[in-house]
Motif scaffolding. Structure first.
Motif, PDB file in Angstrom:
ATOM      1  N   UNK A 168      -6.761 -20.546  43.781  1.00 59.43           N
ATOM      2  CA  UNK A 168      -8.090 -20.259  43.239  1.00 59.43           C
ATOM      3  C   UNK A 168      -8.601 -21.433  42.418  1.00 59.43           C
ATOM      4  N   UNK A 169      -9.869 -21.375  42.058  1.00 60.30           N
ATOM      5  CA  UNK A 169     -10.463 -22.432  41.239  1.00 60.30           C
ATOM      6  C   UNK A 169      -9.719 -22.558  39.910  1.00 60.30           C
ATOM      7  N   UNK A 170      -9.897 -23.685  39.268  1.00 57.98           N
ATOM      8  CA  UNK A 170      -9.163 -23.974  38.027  1.00 57.98           C
ATOM      9  C   UNK A 170      -9.497 -22.995  36.913  1.00 57.98           C
ATOM     10  N   UNK A 171     -10.718 -22.486  36.897  1.00 60.43           N
ATOM     11  CA  UNK A 171     -11.120 -21.643  35.766  1.00 60.43           C
ATOM     12  C   UNK A 171     -11.958 -20.456  36.239  1.00 60.43           C
ATOM     13  N   UNK A 172     -12.021 -19.466  35.366  1.00 58.56           N
ATOM     14  CA  UNK A 172     -12.895 -18.319  35.565  1.00 58.56           C
ATOM     15  C   UNK A 172     -14.301 -18.668  35.056  1.00 58.56           C
ATOM     16  N   UNK A 173     -15.303 -17.985  35.605  1.00 62.17           N
ATOM     17  CA  UNK A 173     -16.660 -18.095  35.079  1.00 62.17           C
ATOM     18  C   UNK A 173     -17.154 -16.704  34.698  1.00 62.17           C
ATOM     19  N   UNK A 174     -18.150 -16.665  33.820  1.00 60.14           N
ATOM     20  CA  UNK A 174     -18.734 -15.401  33.378  1.00 60.14           C
ATOM     21  C   UNK A 174     -20.249 -15.564  33.364  1.00 60.14           C
ATOM     22  N   UNK A 175     -20.942 -14.539  33.865  1.00 56.72           N
ATOM     23  CA  UNK A 175     -22.400 -14.632  34.008  1.00 56.72           C
ATOM     24  C   UNK A 175     -23.067 -13.355  33.512  1.00 56.72           C
ATOM     25  N   UNK A 176     -24.170 -13.505  32.804  1.00 58.82           N
ATOM     26  CA  UNK A 176     -25.001 -12.390  32.364  1.00 58.82           C
ATOM     27  C   UNK A 176     -26.433 -12.636  32.811  1.00 58.82           C
ATOM     28  N   UNK A 177     -27.016 -11.661  33.491  1.00 61.45           N
ATOM     29  CA  UNK A 177     -28.404 -11.772  33.930  1.00 61.45           C
ATOM     30  C   UNK A 177     -29.195 -10.610  33.372  1.00 61.45           C
ATOM     31  N   UNK A 178     -30.313 -10.932  32.724  1.00 67.20           N
ATOM     32  CA  UNK A 178     -31.117  -9.921  32.067  1.00 67.20           C
ATOM     33  C   UNK A 178     -32.105  -9.234  32.990  1.00 67.20           C
ATOM     34  N   UNK A 179     -32.382  -7.965  32.673  1.00 66.25           N
ATOM     35  CA  UNK A 179     -33.403  -7.183  33.369  1.00 66.25           C
ATOM     36  C   UNK A 179     -34.300  -6.575  32.309  1.00 66.25           C
ATOM     37  N   UNK A 180     -35.550  -7.046  32.247  1.00 69.35           N
ATOM     38  CA  UNK A 180     -36.448  -6.616  31.184  1.00 69.35           C
ATOM     39  C   UNK A 180     -37.555  -5.712  31.657  1.00 69.35           C
TER      40      UNK A 180
END
Length: 570
Positions: free
Chosen positions: A417-429
Motif C-alpha cells: 500500500x501507499x506509504x501513508x494514510x490520507x483523511x478527507x472532509x467535504x462539507x455540505x451546506x
C-alpha cells in the motif's frame, strides 16, 4: 394488468418517491399505473457494468471524450458517470434545458425505471425539528406545516423496509434511525474521532448512515435482497439488492401484489383537469419512442418525477383555470429552488498506522453532523449550518494510474500500500429558500417531444458564501486536531445541481396564498393531486434528503388512501 383497467392511482416517476408510492398504493389494494419517462430496467438483468474489471472494458471504465462533448457534457460532471454506468444517465443532447445567462446549473438525471435510486450515494439521514422549524425560527421561507413528530413514525416505517446501517448517537439535531449494524470505521477514523471530539466536544464524528443491508430482515430477504458485499460498485447496479433502489425493493413489492401496471418511455406532458369537479382526471403522455400521445385517467395522481420534473409538468399544465401553471393560485410554483452547496473542505496525510490496511471496498464513510447555529450562538456568522462527509484511505495499486514507472521494480512497489494514510472532509451546506431562485418554462425552446424546456435561474447568495468560509476553515481545524500533516484546503466552484439534492419549486406550507401543497403533500387547489418528491420541500436542511422523500411519500399515501375510502378524493 391490462391498460383498459380503471386505475385508482397514477404515479408519475419510478425512482425514490415513485417507487415508494407504488408499493404503498398497491399494498393497499389500489390499481396503480406507474409512468416512467426513462427506459425499462430490470433488476440484475440490465446492470451491464456490474462485475466488470476496468481492463475488461473497451475504454477502461472511462468515457470517450468526444462522446462526452457531443452527448454528455452535463452528466459527465457527476462523480458516478463512467463507462460502466453511462447507460443510467440521460443523454444531454436529446434532453436539453435552459439556464439563465451568466449562471450555471447541472441537471443530473437518471434515464430508466428506478431513476436516480440506481446511482445515488445512499447516505440516509433523518431531519429534526431544527430543520422543520428553521423557516419559522429565522424568517426565511415559509413555515413548514409539519414537524418531526409528524414524520418520525414514517421514518421508522420506511427504514425498516429499505434498511439503514448506522449507529445510535442520541444527537438532537440528527435523530437516530432504525439501524442495522454500522459499517465499521477504519483504525484511522477511530483515532481521528477520538482526537476531534476531544478538541471540539460539540462536534461528533460518527458512522455514515447508508441504505446498505448489513443484517437483512426476513422481509428484505423475501424480496431477494442480501447483505452488502463491500464491492463499492453501487452505481453500476447491485444484483444482491444490498443497497436500496426502487428496482430491487419497492417496485418488486408493488409487482408482487398484482396491482401495478408499469410503463416505461412514457413522458407525462401535462395533468388533465376538470373545471366542473375541480379535480384532475388523469394525465396526457407522449411515448418517447413513437411520439404517440395518449391519455390515462385515475382518481388520484401522485407526482414523483423528481424536483424539476414535477415542476415542469405542473408549469406545463396550463388551462383557462390555471393560466400560470397547475394548482398555482399562490404564484409560487417554480420558486424557492435549492440545492446543497459542496465541493469544499480539506484533506491531509494521516501519520502512523503504517502497519495497518483495510479489507474490502466499503461503500460508505464517516459523517460529522451539523454543529453550528444549534441555538446557543450569540454572534452567528451566517444562518443555518452544514455537515461533513468523508473518511480515510490508503492508496493501493491504483495510485500508479497515469503515473510513471514500469517493470519489475514498479510491480514490487505496487504490491504494498501507499506509504501513508490520507483523511478527507467535504462539507455540505444549506442554501436558504429565496424566491429569485426559480424554474420557469422557456418561451421558445422545446425538447424533442415538443414540450417547453425548463429554464433555471439559481445562484448562491451572501449567506452561502459566508458559510463556505467557515466550512473550509473548520475542516482544516479538525484535521489539524486529528494530527494530519500536509493539510490542503480545497474549494471548487459551487455549481447548483452538482449535489443532486434539488428541492423546492412546489413547496408545502400552511397558507394556500404562499404555497402549493399542504402538510400532506396535497395541492391546496386540487385535492386529488399530490407531489412527494423534492419539489415539495420548503427548506433543505444540510442532510441528504432521499430518506425524507420516502417518509413523506409513505405518509401522503396513507392519507390519500384513507380519503379515497371515505369518498373525499373520488
Amino acid at each position: 394488468m391490462a391498460l383498459n383497467e380503471d386505475f385508482d392511482v397514477i404515479v408519475v416517476g419510478s425512482g425514490m418517491s415513485g417507487g415508494y408510492a407504488a408499493k404503498e398504493f398497491c399494498e393497499k389494494g389500489m390499481k396503480t399505473l406507474v409512468l416512467e419517462r426513462g427506459k425499462m430496467t430490470e433488476h440484475s438483468v440490465d446492470y451491464v457494468g456490474e462485475n466488470q474489471n476496468p481492463w475488461d472494458m473497451k475504454h477502461r471504465d472511462r468515457v470517450d471524450p468526444k462522446l462526452i462533448d457531443a452527448e454528455y457534457p452535463v452528466q459527465s460532471t457527476c462523480y458516478a458517470f463512467r463507462e460502466s454506468t453511462r447507460g443510467f444517465f440521460i443523454n444531454d443532447k436529446e434532453n436539453p434545458y435552459s439556464v439563465e445567462d451568466g449562471k450555471t446549473f447541472a441537471w443530473l438525471r437518471g434515464d430508466q425505471v428506478g431513476g436516480k435510486s440506481l446511482m445515488w450515494a445512499r447516505q440516509s439521514y433523518r431531519w429534526s425539528d431544527l430543520d422543520f422549524g428553521a423557516n419559522k425560527a429565522d424568517g426565511y421561507g415559509t413555515d413548514w406545516p409539519i414537524r418531526y413528530a409528524d414524520v418520525a413514525p414514517w421514518y421508522d416505517y420506511v427504514e425498516k423496509f429499505i434498511g439503514i446501517s448506522g449507529s445510535a448517537e442520541g444527537l438532537p439535531q440528527l435523530p437516530d434511525s432504525v439501524f442495522q449494524p454500522p459499517m465499521a470505521m477504519t483504525c484511522v477514523e477511530e483515532d481521528a474521532k477520538a482526537k476531534i471530539e476531544a478538541a471540539f466536544p460539540e462536534r461528533n464524528l460518527i458512522h455514515g448512515r447508508a441504505a446498505h443491508l448489513t443484517k437483512p430482515t426476513n422481509e428484505q430477504s423475501s424480496l431477494g435482497r442480501g447483505s452488502c458485499q463491500y464491492r463499492n460498485q453501487c452505481e453500476r447496479g447491485c444484483s444482491f439488492g444490498a443497497y436500496f433502489s426502487s428496482v430491487s425493493a419497492t417496485l418488486p413489492a408493488a409487482k408482487n401484489t398484482g396491482n401495478m401496471t408499469l410503463m416505461s418511455d412514457m413522458l407525462v406532458e401535462r395533468i388533465l383537469y376538470d373545471v366542473e369537479t375541480g379535480k384532475a382526471t388523469g394525465v396526457r403522455t407522449i411515448n418517447r419512442k413513437t411520439k404517440e400521445s395518449k391519455d390515462f385517467t385515475a382518481k388520484v395522481i401522485f407526482l414523483c418525477a423528481s424536483t424539476l420534473g414535477t415542476v415542469q409538468i405542473m408549469l406545463n399544465s396550463t388551462s383557462e383555470h390555471f393560466a400560470n401553471g397547475f394548482a398555482n393560485s399562490s404564484g409560487t410554483l417554480g420558486q424557492y429552488l435549492m440545492d446543497h452547496h459542496t465541493r469544499i473542505g480539506a484533506q491531509g496525510n494521516y501519520p502512523g498506522f503504517e502497519d495497518k490496511y483495510f479489507a474490502g471496498r466499503r461503500p460508505n464513510g464517516i459523517y460529522i453532523p451539523r454543529f453550528s447555529n444549534l441555538g446557543n450562538e450569540t454572534d452567528a456568522e451566517f444562518t443555518r449550518g452544514y455537515g461533513y462527509q468523508g473518511g480515510s484511505n490508503r492508496a493501493s495499486w491504483t495510485r500508479a494510474l497515469g503515473g510513471k514507472g514500469f517493470g519489475e521494480e514498479l510491480k514490487k512497489e505496487l504490491h504494498q500500500p501507499a506509504d501513508n494514510w490520507t483523511f478527507r472532509l467535504q462539507g455540505f451546506g444549506e442554501m436558504l429558500p429565496r424566491a429569485e431562485n426559480r424554474v420557469t418554462l422557456h418561451p421558445t425552446k422545446m425538447d424533442n417531444c415538443g414540450i417547453p424546456q425548463i429554464h433555471v435561474d439559481v445562484s448562491l447568495a451572501d449567506n452561502e458564501r459566508k458559510m463556505r468560509i467557515a466550512m473550509k476553515r473548520d475542516a482544516v481545524a479538525m484535521l489539524e486536531a486529528a494530527g494530519c500533516t500536509d493539510i490542503q484546503a480545497f474549494e471548487e466552484e459551487p455549481v447548483p445541481g452538482h449535489c443532486i439534492h434539488e428541492m423546492g419549486g412546489a413547496r408545502m406550507g400552511i397558507d394556500p396564498e404562499t404555497s402549493v401543497l399542504n402538510g400532506f403533500n396535497q395541492c391546496h387547489d386540487v385535492p386529488n393531486v399530490f407531489a412527494t418528491d423534492g419539489s415539495a420541500f420548503a427548506s433543505e436542511a444540510c442532510q441528504n434528503p432521499s430518506l425524507t422523500f420516502m417518509a413523506l411519500t409513505a405518509r401522503a399515501v396513507d392519507y390519500a388512501a384513507a380519503k379515497m375510502k371515505e369518498g373525499n378524493l373520488v
